[in-house]
Design a protein around this motif. Structure first.
Motif, mmCIF file in Angstrom:
data_model
loop_
_atom_site.group_PDB
_atom_site.id
_atom_site.type_symbol
_atom_site.label_atom_id
_atom_site.label_comp_id
_atom_site.label_asym_id
_atom_site.label_seq_id
_atom_site.Cartn_x
_atom_site.Cartn_y
_atom_site.Cartn_z
ATOM 1 N N ALA A 1 -15.952 -15.816 -8.063
ATOM 2 C CA ALA A 1 -14.986 -14.715 -8.499
ATOM 3 C C ALA A 1 -14.645 -13.674 -7.426
ATOM 4 C CB ALA A 1 -15.538 -14.130 -9.690
ATOM 5 N N MET A 2 -15.773 -13.328 -6.900
ATOM 6 C CA MET A 2 -15.798 -12.250 -5.705
ATOM 7 C C MET A 2 -14.608 -12.267 -4.738
ATOM 8 S SD MET A 2 -18.753 -10.133 -3.735
ATOM 9 C CE MET A 2 -19.591 -11.788 -2.692
ATOM 10 N N LEU A 3 -14.855 -13.827 -4.287
ATOM 11 C CA LEU A 3 -14.008 -14.000 -3.123
ATOM 12 C C LEU A 3 -12.666 -14.257 -3.804
ATOM 13 C CD1 LEU A 3 -13.519 -15.281 -0.186
ATOM 14 C CD2 LEU A 3 -14.024 -17.678 -1.230
ATOM 15 N N ILE A 4 -12.083 -14.435 -4.710
ATOM 16 C CA ILE A 4 -10.922 -14.679 -5.465
ATOM 17 C C ILE A 4 -10.575 -13.167 -5.320
ATOM 18 C CG2 ILE A 4 -9.488 -15.137 -7.141
ATOM 19 C CD1 ILE A 4 -11.637 -17.578 -7.857
ATOM 20 N N LEU A 5 -11.274 -12.204 -6.173
ATOM 21 C CA LEU A 5 -10.649 -10.843 -6.140
ATOM 22 C C LEU A 5 -10.555 -10.351 -4.763
ATOM 23 C CD1 LEU A 5 -13.268 -9.881 -8.956
ATOM 24 C CD2 LEU A 5 -10.905 -10.049 -9.245
ATOM 25 N N THR A 6 -11.331 -10.594 -3.937
ATOM 26 C CA THR A 6 -11.300 -9.930 -2.544
ATOM 27 C C THR A 6 -9.972 -10.588 -1.694
ATOM 28 O OG1 THR A 6 -13.754 -9.872 -2.203
ATOM 29 C CG2 THR A 6 -12.318 -9.946 -0.179
ATOM 30 N N ALA A 7 -9.362 -11.656 -2.045
ATOM 31 C CA ALA A 7 -8.208 -12.242 -1.615
ATOM 32 C C ALA A 7 -7.217 -11.546 -2.034
ATOM 33 C CB ALA A 7 -7.945 -13.653 -1.978
ATOM 34 N N GLY A 8 -7.367 -10.936 -3.554
ATOM 35 C CA GLY A 8 -6.319 -10.329 -4.087
ATOM 36 C C GLY A 8 -6.234 -8.894 -3.349
ATOM 37 N N GLN A 9 -7.180 -8.183 -3.202
ATOM 38 C CA GLN A 9 -7.258 -6.899 -2.615
ATOM 39 C C GLN A 9 -6.734 -6.817 -1.251
ATOM 40 O OE1 GLN A 9 -7.711 -4.575 -4.399
ATOM 41 N NE2 GLN A 9 -9.577 -4.776 -5.870
ATOM 42 N N THR A 10 -7.306 -7.983 -0.554
ATOM 43 C CA THR A 10 -6.488 -7.940 0.928
ATOM 44 C C THR A 10 -5.048 -8.140 0.812
ATOM 45 O OG1 THR A 10 -8.552 -9.230 1.570
ATOM 46 C CG2 THR A 10 -7.009 -9.452 3.106
ATOM 47 N N LEU A 11 -4.316 -8.935 -0.001
ATOM 48 C CA LEU A 11 -2.898 -9.017 -0.074
ATOM 49 C C LEU A 11 -2.456 -7.386 -0.408
ATOM 50 C CD1 LEU A 11 -0.708 -11.089 -0.226
ATOM 51 C CD2 LEU A 11 -0.940 -10.968 -2.873
ATOM 52 N N SER A 12 -3.025 -6.716 -1.270
ATOM 53 C CA SER A 12 -2.865 -5.552 -1.411
ATOM 54 C C SER A 12 -2.541 -4.465 -0.317
ATOM 55 C CB SER A 12 -3.575 -4.679 -2.713
ATOM 56 O OG SER A 12 -3.441 -5.115 -3.908
ATOM 57 N N ALA A 13 -3.832 -4.698 0.521
ATOM 58 C CA ALA A 13 -3.774 -4.040 1.864
ATOM 59 C C ALA A 13 -2.523 -4.490 2.841
ATOM 60 C CB ALA A 13 -5.112 -4.117 2.478
ATOM 61 N N PHE A 14 -2.290 -5.401 2.654
ATOM 62 C CA PHE A 14 -0.906 -6.240 3.820
ATOM 63 C C PHE A 14 0.055 -5.536 3.206
ATOM 64 C CE2 PHE A 14 2.344 -9.179 4.352
ATOM 65 C CZ PHE A 14 2.459 -9.176 5.732
ATOM 66 N N PHE A 15 0.440 -5.210 2.037
ATOM 67 C CA PHE A 15 1.850 -4.649 1.619
ATOM 68 C C PHE A 15 1.654 -3.352 1.691
ATOM 69 C CE2 PHE A 15 2.454 -8.627 -0.553
ATOM 70 C CZ PHE A 15 3.550 -9.129 -0.316
ATOM 71 N N GLY A 16 0.619 -2.417 1.771
ATOM 72 C CA GLY A 16 0.587 -1.082 2.008
ATOM 73 C C GLY A 16 0.477 -0.337 0.789
ATOM 74 N N ALA A 17 0.831 0.842 1.081
ATOM 75 C CA ALA A 17 0.832 2.225 0.150
ATOM 76 C C ALA A 17 2.205 2.037 -0.838
ATOM 77 C CB ALA A 17 0.623 3.534 0.719
ATOM 78 N N CYS A 18 2.355 0.866 -1.478
ATOM 79 C CA CYS A 18 3.823 1.052 -2.219
ATOM 80 C C CYS A 18 3.809 1.919 -3.354
ATOM 81 C CB CYS A 18 3.781 -0.547 -2.931
ATOM 82 S SG CYS A 18 3.991 -1.548 -1.636
ATOM 83 N N ILE A 19 2.533 2.120 -4.244
ATOM 84 C CA ILE A 19 2.669 2.985 -5.390
ATOM 85 C C ILE A 19 2.704 4.652 -4.736
ATOM 86 C CG2 ILE A 19 1.221 3.947 -7.185
ATOM 87 C CD1 ILE A 19 0.340 1.078 -7.641
ATOM 88 N N GLY A 20 1.681 4.806 -3.637
ATOM 89 C CA GLY A 20 1.699 6.131 -3.151
ATOM 90 C C GLY A 20 3.125 6.757 -2.778
ATOM 91 N N LEU A 21 3.983 5.626 -1.931
ATOM 92 C CA LEU A 21 5.268 6.084 -1.646
ATOM 93 C C LEU A 21 6.274 6.182 -2.773
ATOM 94 C CD1 LEU A 21 5.453 3.574 1.281
ATOM 95 C CD2 LEU A 21 5.789 6.068 1.566
ATOM 96 N N LEU A 22 6.232 5.486 -3.701
ATOM 97 C CA LEU A 22 7.033 5.569 -4.742
ATOM 98 C C LEU A 22 6.689 6.752 -5.534
ATOM 99 C CD1 LEU A 22 7.478 1.889 -5.649
ATOM 100 C CD2 LEU A 22 9.142 3.422 -4.860
ATOM 101 N N ASN A 23 5.492 7.040 -6.119
ATOM 102 C CA ASN A 23 5.032 8.039 -6.832
ATOM 103 C C ASN A 23 5.274 9.339 -6.115
ATOM 104 O OD1 ASN A 23 4.143 6.468 -8.764
ATOM 105 N ND2 ASN A 23 2.145 6.504 -8.385
ATOM 106 N N MET A 24 4.951 9.465 -4.731
ATOM 107 C CA MET A 24 5.044 10.894 -4.119
ATOM 108 C C MET A 24 6.632 11.332 -3.570
ATOM 109 S SD MET A 24 2.021 11.970 -4.060
ATOM 110 C CE MET A 24 1.848 11.295 -5.575
ATOM 111 N N THR A 25 7.412 10.253 -3.800
ATOM 112 C CA THR A 25 8.944 10.569 -3.433
ATOM 113 C C THR A 25 9.698 10.484 -4.717
ATOM 114 O OG1 THR A 25 9.366 8.251 -2.987
ATOM 115 C CG2 THR A 25 8.724 9.556 -1.258
#
Length: 447
Positions: free
Chosen positions: A352-376
Motif C-alpha cells: 500500500a505504501m508503494l502504491i501511495l508513493t507512486a501517486g504522490q510522485t505523479l502529483s510531483a510530476f504535474f507540479g503546483a496545479c492547485i497553487g497556481l489556480l488558487n493564487m491567480t
C-alpha cells in the motif's frame, strides 16, 4: 496606489531566486525536514507503544475531526494567503485588515455551530466505533484551534514570513506532542484518549505562539488603526476554495473511515503507517508550496506572466526530483523499512505504501496545479477537478476496500490522484497559458 514591494516586478527572476526565494527555501527545507522527522517520530512512537489497534482508534477519531474541519475552515486559509499577499503587494491596508477580521469571525461562528451539532449527533449516529467515539469527543476543541492556526499561518506566509508561518504547525506542535508523549509514556499507559488530550494541549500552545508571531510581523501601517474593507466577493471565492479543501480532506481521510467500517481498526493502523511513509514523497512539494504560492499571487497581481511560468516550471522539476528517489527506495526496501522502523506488525503495509508513493510522485510530476489556480483567482476550475477526484476516490473505496483492504484503498487514491492532476494541469494550460508540469521547463525555454 504605490506598490509595497517593487522587487517583484523590478528585479529579474535570477536576482529574486538568489535572494529571498533561496533564503526562504533553505529555511523552509530545514524546517520541513525537522518537522517531518518529528511527525514520523511520533508515528513510530505511537505505533510501537499502542500497536496497530490503538493507533487505528486514534487515527479514526482524528480523521473524523479533520473532516469536520472542512466546513469550519471553508477554504479560508487559502483565501487569507492570497488576499494578504495581494494587499501587501499594493499597500492596500484596509483590505488587509478586512480579510483578517472577516476570516477570524467566520471561523469562530462556524466552529460554535459545528461543535454544538456534533456533540448531539455523535451520540445518535453509529458512525464511529465505541472506542474511537470517546477519543473523538475529547478532540472536538481541536477543530477551531487548528482552523485559527491555519489562518494565522496563511497570514504570515502572505506577509512574506514563510518560515514564521510554518513554525507553530510544522515544528512547535509536533515537537510538543513528542515531548508530552514521551513524558507520559514514562509514567502511565498510553491510550488513544490520552494521546488526543496531549495533542489538544500541544495545538493550543502552538496557536498561542503563532498569534504572537503574527502580532510581531504586522506591517506598521496596521498599528495605526483605520477602516476595514470587506470584499463581498470573498464569500463567493471562499465557497470554491472550501470545496477544494473539503475534497482534498475527503480524499485524505475517507479511506481511513471506510477501512474502519469494512475492515478493522488494526488495518487502519497499518494503513496510517503506509500513508506516513508515502508522505516522504511530497516533503519537497510542501517546501516549494510554502515559498511559491505567495509568489504566484504577487506575480499574477503585477502581470508578470513570464516569470510566473518560469517559477512554476522550476518548482515542478525540483518537486519531482525530490519525490522520485523515495519511490525507488520504497520499491526495493519498503517492507524491511516498515518492519525495522515501526515494527514487524506493520510490514504488511509495504504494498500500500508503494502504491501511495507512486501517486504522490505523479502529483510531483504535474507540479503546483492547485497553487497556481488558487493564487491567480481561478479557484472554480481547481474546485471542479478536485471534486471529481474526491467523488471518484469515495466510489473506488467502496468498490475496492471490501475485497482488497488497504491495497484497495491505496489503488483508489492512486487513480483519483491521477485524474485530479490531469484535470488541474489542463485547467492551468487553458486559464494561464503555461505548463505546470516538469515538461513546462522545456516549453518555457522554447518560448
Amino acid at each position: 496606489m504605490k506598490p509595497a514591494d517593487t522587487r517583484i516586478s523590478g528585479q529579474g527572476f535570477g536576482s529574486v531566486l538568489r535572494t529571498r526565494l533561496v533564503r526562504a527555501g533553505l529555511g523552509t527545507a530545514a524546517l520541513r525536514v525537522i518537522g517531518l522527522a518529528l511527525t514520523l517520530g511520533t508515528s513510530v512512537l505511537l505505533a510501537r507503544v499502542m500497536g496497530p489497534e490503538g493507533l487505528g482508534t486514534y487515527t479514526l477519531a482524528f480523521a473524523a475531526i479533520s473532516l469536520l474541519g472542512i466546513p469550519v475552515q471553508m477554504g479560508i486559509p487559502a483565501l487569507v494567503l492570497r488576499e494578504t499577499a495581494r494587499a501587501q503587494a499594493v499597500a492596500d491596508w484596509p483590505r488587509l485588515r478586512g480579510i483578517w477580521f472577516w476570516a477570524t469571525r467566520r471561523i469562530l461562528l462556524v466552529s460554535a455551530l459545528i461543535a454544538l451539532s456534533v456533540v448531539v449527533a455523535v451520540f445518535t449516529l453509529p458512525v464511529l466505533p465505541d472506542g474511537a467515539r470517546s477519543v473523538f469527543l475529547l478532540g472536538i476543541p481541536l477543530i477551531p484551534v487548528i482552523a485559527l492556526s491555519q489562518i494565522r499561518a496563511a497570514a504570515l506566509r502572505g506577509l512574506g514570513r514563510v518560515i514564521w508561518g510554518q513554525l507553530p504547525e510544522i515544528l512547535i506542535r509536533p515537537a510538543l506532542l513528542v515531548l508530552l508523549v514521551l513524558a507520559c509514556t514514562a509514567v502511565v499507559t498510553l491510550t488513544p484518549r490520552l494521546v488526543m488530550g496531549l495533542h489538544l494541549v500541544a495545538a493550543a500552545i502552538a496557536f498561542t505562539v503563532g498569534m504572537a508571531l503574527l502580532m510581531r510581523a504586522r506591517p506598521a501601517e496596521l498599528l495605526q488603526g483605520g477602516e476595514r474593507q470587506i470584499d463581498p466577493t470573498w464569500a463567493r471565492a471562499v465557497l470554491s476554495l472550501a470545496l477544494i479543501a473539503g475534497a482534498q480532506s475527503i480524499t485524505a481521510n475517507a479511506d481511513f473511515l471506510m477501512l474502519g467500517w469494512w475492515q478493522s481498526e488494526q488495518q487502519v493502523g497499518v494503513y496510517k503507517v503506509a500513508t506516513s511513509g508515502a508522505s516522504l514523497t511530497v516533503a519537497g512539494l510542501g517546501v516549494l508550496a510554502m515559498i511559491t504560492n505567495p509568489r504566484f499571487a504577487a506575480l499574477h497581481q503585477t502581470g508578470d506572466s513570464r516569470q510566473l511560468a518560469r517559477l512554476a516550471a522550476y518548482a515542478a522539476v525540483l518537486g519531482f526530483a525530490a519525490a522520485l528517489p523515495v519511490l525507488v527506495i520504497f520499491a526495493i526496501w519498503g517492507a524491511p523499512i516498515l518492519s525495522a522502523v515501526f515494527g514487524p506488525a506493520f510490514a504488511g503495509g509495504a504494498a500500500a505504501m508503494l502504491i501511495l508513493t507512486a501517486g504522490q510522485t505523479l502529483s510531483a510530476f504535474f507540479g503546483a496545479c492547485i497553487g497556481l489556480l488558487n493564487m491567480t483567482g481561478h479557484e472554480r476550475q481547481a474546485m471542479r477537478g478536485v471534486l471529481i477526484s474526491a467523488l471518484l476516490n469515495v466510489a473506488l473505496n467502496v468498490a475496492l476496500i471490501p475485497p482488497f483492504g488497504i491495497e484497495g484503498a491505496a489503488v483508489a487514491t492512486l487513480i483519483s490522484t491521477a485524474v485530479w492532476n490531469l484535470l488541474l494541469w489542463w485547467s492551468v494550460r487553458r486559464q494561464l497559458g503555461l505548463d505546470s508540469s516538469v515538461l513546462g521547463l522545456w516549453s518555457w525555454r522554447r518560448a
